[in-house]
Design an enzyme around this catalytic site. Sequence first.
Site, PDB file in Angstrom:
ATOM      1  N   HIS A 117       0.867  -1.163   0.000  1.00 54.64           N
ATOM      2  CA  HIS A 117       0.000   0.000   0.000  1.00 54.64           C
ATOM      3  C   HIS A 117       0.910   1.222   0.000  1.00 54.64           C
ATOM      4  CE1 HIS A 117      -3.867  -2.081   1.657  1.00 54.64           C
ATOM      5  NE2 HIS A 117      -3.880  -1.991   0.340  1.00 54.64           N
ATOM      6  N   ASP A 166       1.296   4.107   1.312  1.00 53.00           N
ATOM      7  CA  ASP A 166       1.860   4.808   2.469  1.00 53.00           C
ATOM      8  C   ASP A 166       3.056   4.082   3.074  1.00 53.00           C
ATOM      9  OD1 ASP A 166      -0.137   2.907   3.192  1.00 53.00           O
ATOM     10  OD2 ASP A 166      -0.281   3.737   5.210  1.00 53.00           O
TER      11      ASP A 166
END
Length: 309
Positions: A66, A68
């Site tokens: 993901h 982030d």
Amino acid sequence: MASTFKITFLGTGGSVPKPGRGLPAIAVQVDNIVNLFDCGEGTQKQFMKSGVSFMNVKNIFISHFHGDHFFGLPGLLSTFSFNGRIDDLNIFGPPGTIDEIKKVLSLIDFKITYNIKIAEMEENKKYDFDLFDVYAIKNDHTKYGYSYKLKEKDLIKINREKADSIGFPKNKLELLRNNGEYYYMGKRYSIWDVADGIKPGRSIVYSGDTRPFNDMLKFASNCDVLIHDSTMDASIENLANEYGHSTARQAAEIALKANVKRLFLFHYSSRYNDLNLLLNEAKSIFNDSYLSREMLEFNVDKKTELIKI
């Protein structure tokens, strides 16, 4: 055993950054080797604000892909080259890591000055890094991801009187320790012939993004530091779990059941300006709970106990 065994929190937020709270990145320094766990956007800048040299990063462990948790890679990898890096860099992660890192590298349009080795780790396999070992297990997130454990190697304490009593030369003891066995004057000696006991190594477990899952209890059992997803508070537990995360209360319950020494809450939702709600929730379950904060350094003390054999 290592002289330095230090955690530096570079980014502690989840999904969306806030002023003073960047995206996930944790540096674990073992002597002069820096291991980076996740690399959120802006990680290279966070290194520059910290007391840790990013040029000493030897290994990067990505928990999952993901954004982030890995959008900081293009900038960091580029800056390595700008600074003339020539030392090899290892990047590890779950299945799919090779393809994902190739995509990252395709964004860098100039020559990389160092060799990058990419590996997809296997679950529950020991990866040997000389001073320490690293293990990975699949966690329970919305995307395939890993939790990691970095464990310092145990130290076998040598009893010199035992060595004298069996006629083993003292100037060969380190060779015996390093190799586990040594042939001297035609006789095979084992490290256990001269061992007094074992000093356990220190250990750190990083959950990555995850709901609570049972395998974590064994994986983190008796570890010195557990850094666990604590995205939300207990009042919205269903929402946290729906999105593949844990609450501070759930993290504390895991810490208690796993008998860890210290829990650091991590990966806070941007909805929280005041993190004391999460801290108090965790402390009500597990008193040795602490907030991870940007630039917070924590030195993991050497263990003093000796396990006799």
